[in-house]
Design a protein around this motif. Structure first.
Motif, mmCIF file in Angstrom:
data_model
loop_
_atom_site.group_PDB
_atom_site.id
_atom_site.type_symbol
_atom_site.label_atom_id
_atom_site.label_comp_id
_atom_site.label_asym_id
_atom_site.label_seq_id
_atom_site.Cartn_x
_atom_site.Cartn_y
_atom_site.Cartn_z
ATOM 1 N N TRP A 22 38.790 42.367 45.271
ATOM 2 C CA TRP A 22 39.548 43.408 44.578
ATOM 3 C C TRP A 22 39.631 44.676 45.420
ATOM 4 O O TRP A 22 40.655 45.361 45.428
ATOM 5 C CB TRP A 22 38.937 43.711 43.211
ATOM 6 N N SER A 87 45.497 37.553 33.761
ATOM 7 C CA SER A 87 46.184 36.937 34.902
ATOM 8 C C SER A 87 47.164 35.857 34.461
ATOM 9 O O SER A 87 48.095 35.527 35.199
ATOM 10 C CB SER A 87 45.173 36.352 35.882
ATOM 11 N N LEU A 88 46.989 35.322 33.281
ATOM 12 C CA LEU A 88 47.888 34.277 32.793
ATOM 13 C C LEU A 88 49.224 34.833 32.300
ATOM 14 O O LEU A 88 50.161 34.076 32.085
ATOM 15 C CB LEU A 88 47.210 33.484 31.673
ATOM 16 N N ASP A 90 51.214 36.781 33.953
ATOM 17 C CA ASP A 90 52.019 37.151 35.108
ATOM 18 C C ASP A 90 52.563 35.864 35.727
ATOM 19 O O ASP A 90 52.232 34.767 35.291
ATOM 20 C CB ASP A 90 51.136 37.909 36.112
ATOM 21 N N GLN A 91 53.376 36.008 36.740
ATOM 22 C CA GLN A 91 53.808 34.822 37.467
ATOM 23 C C GLN A 91 52.562 34.161 38.039
ATOM 24 O O GLN A 91 51.680 34.828 38.559
ATOM 25 C CB GLN A 91 54.758 35.201 38.594
ATOM 26 N N PHE A 92 52.504 32.848 37.951
ATOM 27 C CA PHE A 92 51.288 32.143 38.339
ATOM 28 C C PHE A 92 51.548 31.315 39.584
ATOM 29 O O PHE A 92 52.304 30.356 39.556
ATOM 30 C CB PHE A 92 50.813 31.247 37.186
ATOM 31 N N ALA A 95 47.808 32.043 44.745
ATOM 32 C CA ALA A 95 46.851 33.154 44.799
ATOM 33 C C ALA A 95 46.238 33.404 43.419
ATOM 34 O O ALA A 95 45.042 33.695 43.303
ATOM 35 C CB ALA A 95 47.531 34.416 45.310
ATOM 36 N N ASP A 96 47.049 33.271 42.379
ATOM 37 C CA ASP A 96 46.535 33.457 41.021
ATOM 38 C C ASP A 96 45.558 32.349 40.643
ATOM 39 O O ASP A 96 44.565 32.598 39.957
ATOM 40 C CB ASP A 96 47.690 33.499 40.019
ATOM 41 N N PHE A 99 42.340 33.181 42.283
ATOM 42 C CA PHE A 99 41.737 34.295 41.557
ATOM 43 C C PHE A 99 41.088 33.823 40.257
ATOM 44 O O PHE A 99 39.956 34.194 39.949
ATOM 45 C CB PHE A 99 42.797 35.361 41.262
ATOM 46 N N VAL A 100 41.798 33.001 39.500
ATOM 47 C CA VAL A 100 41.251 32.509 38.231
ATOM 48 C C VAL A 100 40.005 31.660 38.488
ATOM 49 O O VAL A 100 39.009 31.768 37.768
ATOM 50 C CB VAL A 100 42.321 31.732 37.431
ATOM 51 N N THR A 103 37.111 33.850 39.334
ATOM 52 C CA THR A 103 36.672 34.610 38.171
ATOM 53 C C THR A 103 36.020 33.700 37.136
ATOM 54 O O THR A 103 35.073 34.101 36.464
ATOM 55 C CB THR A 103 37.869 35.359 37.554
#
Length: 127
Positions: A22, A87-88, A90-92, A95-96, A99-100, A103
């Motif tokens: 981050w 995060s869900l 947004d466009q997935f 990278a997402d 990140f998920v 996390t």
């Protein structure tokens, strides 16, 4: 240092890694190097500040989790769950997904070791 279980140590390390990611994202965004928030984007500085705040919170929570504390446990699990849910919306992309995963892993480890946080040892005896 406390005698914390291995999943707790691993979760704390992952939280610090997440905090560093981050922080790197905040730096890239502040420098205008992120393609979505570069240049004169109106979202550049708010996103930078939110990323910096996330890095600080994750780092602080990682330190706070060094001792068995129900407050630290609930704050961290709540914050991680909120980050995953946010995060869900947004466009997935790839990278997402990374990140998920980064996390969710400490969240799973914290849930696995919840007894250490929710039933701390008091004066040598289990509460």
């Amino acid at each position: 240092m406390t005698n914390d279980p291995i999943p707790v140590r691993f979760a704390r390390v992952l939280l610090m890694v997440d905090a560093l990611l981050w922080l790197a994202f905040a730096g890239l965004t502040a420098a205008g190097a992120h393609p979505s928030y570069g240049g004169m984007s109106v979202y550049r500085w708010p996103i930078t500040l939110l990323a910096l705040l996330s890095a600080i919170l994750l780092g602080g929570l990682s330190v706070f989790l060094g001792k068995p504390s129900p407050t630290g446990y609930w704050l961290t699990t709540g914050f991680l769950a909120a980050m995953i849910i946010a995060s869900l919306f947004d466009q997935f992309g790839l990278a997402d997904l990374v990140f998920v995963a980064l996390t969710a892993l400490p969240l799973v480890l914290l849930v696995m070791s919840r007894a250490w946080y929710l039933h701390p040892v008091i004066t040598g005896k289990q509460a």
